[in-house]
Design a protein around this motif. Structure first.
Motif, PDB file in Angstrom:
ATOM      1  N   TRP A 128       4.720 -36.128 -12.065  1.00 28.72           N
ATOM      2  CA  TRP A 128       4.034 -35.036 -11.367  1.00 28.72           C
ATOM      3  C   TRP A 128       3.247 -34.141 -12.305  1.00 28.72           C
ATOM      4  N   ARG A 129       3.735 -34.047 -13.513  1.00 28.85           N
ATOM      5  CA  ARG A 129       3.171 -32.995 -14.335  1.00 28.85           C
ATOM      6  C   ARG A 129       3.175 -33.338 -15.812  1.00 28.85           C
ATOM      7  N   SER A 139       7.046 -34.356 -16.285  1.00 28.79           N
ATOM      8  CA  SER A 139       8.057 -34.171 -15.249  1.00 28.79           C
ATOM      9  C   SER A 139       7.816 -35.215 -14.183  1.00 28.79           C
ATOM     10  N   ARG A 147      17.549 -32.494 -17.372  1.00 30.79           N
ATOM     11  CA  ARG A 147      17.776 -32.644 -15.946  1.00 30.79           C
ATOM     12  C   ARG A 147      18.308 -31.321 -15.424  1.00 30.79           C
ATOM     13  N   ASP A 190       9.350 -37.856 -10.716  1.00 24.95           N
ATOM     14  CA  ASP A 190      10.038 -37.912  -9.440  1.00 24.95           C
ATOM     15  C   ASP A 190      11.536 -38.149  -9.609  1.00 24.95           C
ATOM     16  N   ASP A 191      11.949 -38.615 -10.784  1.00 25.85           N
ATOM     17  CA  ASP A 191      13.369 -38.831 -11.011  1.00 25.85           C
ATOM     18  C   ASP A 191      14.101 -37.528 -11.319  1.00 25.85           C
ATOM     19  N   GLY A 192      13.370 -36.407 -11.222  1.00 24.59           N
ATOM     20  CA  GLY A 192      14.014 -35.121 -11.449  1.00 24.59           C
ATOM     21  C   GLY A 192      14.236 -34.797 -12.904  1.00 24.59           C
ATOM     22  N   CYS A 193      13.667 -35.589 -13.800  1.00 26.71           N
ATOM     23  CA  CYS A 193      13.874 -35.347 -15.223  1.00 26.71           C
ATOM     24  C   CYS A 193      12.604 -34.812 -15.860  1.00 26.71           C
ATOM     25  N   VAL A 194      12.818 -34.025 -16.891  1.00 29.40           N
ATOM     26  CA  VAL A 194      11.715 -33.613 -17.746  1.00 29.40           C
ATOM     27  C   VAL A 194      11.899 -34.337 -19.058  1.00 29.40           C
TER      28      VAL A 194
END
Lengths: 378, 656
Positions: free
Chosen positions: A285-286, A299, A323, A301-305
């Motif tokens: 996403w970012r 960042s 996370r 879709d798996d919620g991880c940075v």
């Protein structure tokens, strides 16, 4: 290694869409689906305090961006309500302590007929320019004629991209022979529409923005893109967040460093993908670069940075994964993961156990005298 | 090859929205903002849904190991060594330079050692469990760095001309493995030393480090020390050839011969069974003979393969040269791996050093020891670079390895409120990217107060960075302007040579004067000097102020001609002309003739011009009140009266 993290509530009533530091890293702006923008200031104790909050738009505020401080304290926002806006902080002598500040709308840019998806100020050396892009396939460049009066902006250029735009990025290169450059990403879902990243360059001779490159390797919708700071390197680095994370090297061919592009000739580029990462599983996403362009943060879709860094050989690797413990991801986490949930918001964490392999190295001489005494063969 | 540290998932305490995803944005230096943000999927809903929790933002910082009070000392003190070393590299050459290099290396290590001891003290006195753990982690890293650095110094920096390195290696081992010495001290303080349970262990440990004198001392404490076997061992130990004593007098070959003689003697006595009655003494002499099997038994007392390697070399091959070391190293490593010891990163780094693979040493150290900071690799690589141990070719990113690491180190200091200045000094020694990095540094430094701004300006001026100076001044000017400090703003804008901003600001000052009739910031205006020519408006303001001063001091004639020239040169904004005319009125009304006829004509002309513009209904006319317009009529009258006065006076003069 992460040494400290500090969480503070924003009291935004809905999803946060964007957070941006100012140039000096002491102020921050956040914007949200709750139509509002908030300004945060970092105090002496390193605590973030909200010093202004206001309803900026009549729709979700997608992005916020800071202007260079030499133009004052100025931000721009863009929104689902089809406008972009410029805001300036008013600070009279009376409110000098800075507890609360007052921001006024200097102008509303209402040229778009659809949601304005991204807004970015140009690098300082180009003057006070603002680029917006919108779902109606247009990138617009505005200019403030009088830097002391931000209520007058004129639409200088409209670039028809032919694809619904989702994000844009200015090339921050300050090298004087590099022409102003913008990369635009599209979220058009059809993969037959061709490359989703377009690169435009401004030609002084024609006074026009021209498409100089389409990155045909990226055919899935693009959610974010960012140029790394250049530092006089002979190539530009562009990070693209799409189905996966890609890094592109864009190298002007031929006349670079020797002379500016002459007359109406279109610059040529040697472009290739220097890295491609699918670690985020589905979508990215970012993307965001650090100040020196040495570490990239993505960042997904798996919620991880994830943080990425190149070693001196130029090979990129993931150096850190983060996370959150948002409610959704909490359900997905395996039970063994320990989530630090301190109730106070100042929460200094020691590094998680096993973060360094050193501990497992038994061939290592011990250092604590007490520990050694216990080991003797009495 | 050392495996790179696998990245571990860090869990952040970010309270998120149910449909948000963790996202992060960079801040300054090593700072990130993580928040639970939207995705296009959640965006399309458009309107706020119900039951959404408020979102948090998480301010994440890492690699802040160098920001604690103790490590800050490390950064500051090694900074001095670094700067000094760079100076010496530029000024001295040859063996002189090499000895400087060794000295710098030792200084770095001493500072690190001191820092490590401070940390140990902190860890011991620390109450908080988590804090202590982080101290201990840091200590472990620092100790490892010392071990690697000490070893590499022997191999790459303090290279002896004859290539022999055993003595240095022994010192290195003695420095890092102190169990034997500690035990010996315990034993010496014991009432009956020879009965101490670790008596023989201490002897063997010391023997493995070549501490012959200490071994002899311990042996002399034994109850049977007058036994012949003991005396014989004592003699062997006393006669053991020590390179440290001979290396000025003997060549390596001569020493080697002497040493072989001595070992043959040990061998002979052992075989003749002098020590059968004392198994421990027998083992001791077997060590002296360099017996392979006895070293295998002793490996636990060495604790590590590199200790074993040095001990073995001491008794098997004391004239070993650096390039041959790796032949023996593998066997020693095997000794340990066979008994199930896992080889860690440290072992790999040391092995790479033995194999003279410097790039591997640096690469592994970067991957493994730079998780917290780049302190070690950057300083260490800089040293090796100056020692000529690294190829200086440019890497793909545009410069060499040394610069890459120095840049990393310097930028890791950027987010600290005082260490950034140290970072700048390091960047000065990065020939390719240093300057652009400094620019970036400066541009992102927060200008909290005037003091900091002046500090930054000083840094820029030292490096002749005009553009940055202007930016800083502009930002400071805008800041003062927003705070209503117009005087300060003016001086900042002047310094930044920003014409537009200066003109705008001057207009504000002029407006303020028109409103209040008072001059503010007179100290700045009176002392501008040539700076006033930056903008026409400013020139006008300064001159106008001068007019007032002349007028006040009674120099009416000078004042009058200055006023006239201000009007004539069209420097004043139109709206201000009325004020100028008002100022002229008392001069016109005075008894003496101040404006002569010619000057009066000029004034009349200007007045006509103003009237004409008012009639043309330009913006100016809207800004003037009716009362002011009436005043113009009055002025007309004054001018006419003055003209007649002047003509009369001039006529009189002519006739007389």
């Amino acid at each position: 290694m992460f040494s400290a993290s500090k969480t503070f509530p924003t009291a935004h009533e809905d999803l946060i869409h964007d957070v941006k530091y100012d140039f000096h890293g002491k102020r921050m702006a956040s914007c949200s689906s709750d139509h509002s923008v908030k300004i945060w200031d970092c105090d002496e104790e390193d605590q973030w305090n909200c010093t202004a909050a206001w309803k900026a738009h009549s729709g979700s505020v997608w992005r916020v961006t800071w202007c260079h401080p030499e133009f004052g304290q100025v931000i721009a926002t863009c929104s689902f309500d089809r406008t972009a806006a410029i805001w300036e902080e008013l600070l009279g002598e009376q409110s000098r302590e800075g507890k609360q500040s007052h921001w006024v709308r200097r102008t509303s840019l209402v040229d778009s007929r659809t949601s304005v998806t991204d807004v970015k100020f140009a690098p300082r050396h180009l003057g006070l320019l603002l680029a917006t892009c919108s779902a109606d396939c247009v990138v617009r460049i505005y200019e403030a004629h009088d830097v002391m009066n931000l209520s007058q902006w004129s639409l200088q250029h409209e670039i028809q991209c032919g694809l619904s735009c989702s994000c844009l990025a200015w090339n921050p290169s300050m090298f004087r022979f590099h022409l102003p450059m913008i990369a635009v990403g599209s979220d058009d879902p059809s993969s037959t529409a061709g490359g989703k990243v377009h690169i435009y360059e401004y030609s002084d001779a024609n006074r026009k923005w021209r498409k100089v490159e389409i990155i045909s390797m990226v055919t899935d919708s693009v959610h974010d893109l960012a140029f790394a700071p250049n530092f006089g390197k002979p190539y530009h680095t562009l990070a693209v967040a799409s189905k996966d994370l890609s890094l592109f090297s864009i190298k002007p061919i031929g006349n670079l460093g020797k002379e500016p592009v002459s007359g109406g000739a279109i610059s040529k580029f040697d472009m290739h993908r220097i890295a491609e990462f699918t670690e985020h599983d589905s979508k990215v996403w970012r993307v965001s670069w650090n100040v020196f362009g040495t570490v990239l943060c993505s960042s997904g879709d798996d919620g991880c940075v994830r943080l990425w860094k190149a070693n001196y050989m130029g090979s990129w690797k993931c150096i850190e994964v983060m996370r959150g413990n948002g409610k959704k991801s909490e359900q997905q986490l395996e039970p063994k993961t320990t989530v630090v949930t301190a109730s106070n918001n100042q929460n200094i964490r020691s590094p998680p156990p096993g973060i360094m392999n050193i501990k497992r190295n038994s061939g290592w001489p011990s250092f604590s005298t007490n520990a050694d005494k216990g080991k003797l063969y009495y | 090859m050392a495996t790179e540290r696998e990245s571990e998932t860090v869990h952040l305490n970010v309270e998120g929205c149910p449909d948000g995803k963790l996202q992060a944005i960079w801040g300054l230096g090593n700072q990130l903002f993580a928040f639970s943000g939207s995705t296009p999927n959640t965006r399309s809903k458009g309107r706020p849904a119900e039951n959404r929790a408020a979102s948090d933002i998480c301010d994440v910082r890492w690699n802040t190991e160098m920001h604690t009070s103790i490590t800050r000392k490390l950064v500051n003190e090694t900074h001095n060594v670094f700067v000094m070393l760079q100076g010496q590299v530029a000024s001295s050459t040859g063996s002189n330079l090499q000895s400087q290099m060794v000295m710098s290396s030792k200084q770095y290590r001493a500072i690190l050692k001191a820092c490590s001891m401070d940390l140990m003290h902190m860890a011991e006195t620390c109450e908080d469990e988590g804090e202590r753990e982080s101290f201990e982690d840091q200590i472990q890293i620092f100790e490892m760095i010392q071990l690697i650095w000490g070893f590499c110094q022997i191999l790459f920096i303090e290279v002896t001309p004859d290539g022999l390195l055993l003595n240095q290696l022994l010192d290195w081992i003695k420095w890092h493995f102190t169990d034997g010495k500690r035990l010996a001290v315990d034993i010496l303080h014991d009432e009956i030393p020879a009965e101490h349970p670790a008596y023989w262990e201490a002897i063997f440990r010391l023997l493995l480090q070549g501490e012959v004198d200490s071994v002899r001392k311990l042996l002399s404490l034994n109850t049977s020390n007058q036994n012949e076997a003991f005396l014989s061992v004592d003699e062997l130990l006393r006669k053991m050839p020590q390179w440290a004593h001979y290396h000025h007098a003997l060549s390596a070959a001569e020493f080697d011969m002497k040493w072989r003689h001595w070992r043959d003697e040990c061998q002979r006595r052992l075989e003749e069974g002098h020590y059968v009655a004392f198994p421990n003494l027998e083992t001791l002499v077997m060590v002296l003979c360099g017996d392979e099997n006895v070293f295998a038994e002793m490996k636990d007392m060495c604790g590590s393969w590199y200790h074993l390697l040095v001990s073995k070399m001491l008794y098997q091959n004391p004239t070993v040269r650096a390039p041959d070391l790796h032949h023996y190293a593998e066997a020693c490593m095997e000794e340990f791996t066979l008994s199930g010891t896992r080889m860690g990163e440290l072992d790999n780094i040391l092995l790479a050093a033995i194999q003279f693979d410097i790039h591997q040493v640096i690469k592994d150290s970067s991957a493994f020891l730079s998780t917290g900071s780049w302190w070690f690799v950057s300083h260490f690589t800089d040293l090796l670079h100056h020692c000529g141990q690294l190829d200086t070719q440019n890497l793909a990113y545009g410069s060499n390895l040394r610069e890459f690491l120095l840049l990393e180190y310097a930028s890791s200091l950027m987010s600290h409120k005082s260490l950034w200045q140290v970072g700048i000094d390091y960047l000065d020694y990065c020939s390719v990217f240093g300057r652009t990095y400094i620019t970036q540094f400066i541009n992102h430094m927060s200008l909290d107060n005037e003091k900091k701004a002046h500090k930054l300006l000083h840094i820029c001026e030292e490096r002749n960075m005009q553009e940055e100076v202007q930016t800083i001044c502009k930002v400071m000017g805008m800041k003062s302007l927003r705070r209503g400090k117009l005087g300060a703003a003016l001086s900042w804008f002047l310094r930044s040579r920003d014409v537009t901003a200066t003109s705008k600001l001057t207009e504000r000052l002029i407006m303020e004067y028109s409103k209040t009739g008072q001059f503010e910031y007179t100290d700045i205006l009176d002392n501008l000097g040539p700076a006033m020519f930056l903008s026409n408006r400013l020139t006008f303001l300064v001159k106008y102020r001068e007019f007032h001063k002349l007028y006040e001091s009674g120099e009416t004639n000078k004042a009058a001609s200055l006023l006239l020239s201000l009007l004539e040169a069209r420097l004043a904004p139109r709206t201000f002309w009325i004020t100028l005319f008002k100022d002229a009125t008392p001069l016109l009304e005075s008894k003496e003739v101040i404006f002569n006829s010619g000057q009066t004509y000029v004034l009349m002309h200007c007045l006509e011009e103003l009237r004409h513009e008012l009639d043309a209904k330009t913006d100016i006319s809207q800004k003037l009140t009716d009362m002011e317009k009436d005043k113009l009529d009055l002025l007309q009258l004054c001018l006419t009266r003055n003209l007649s006065k002047a003509i009369k006076a001039e006529g009189t003069v002519k006739t007389s």
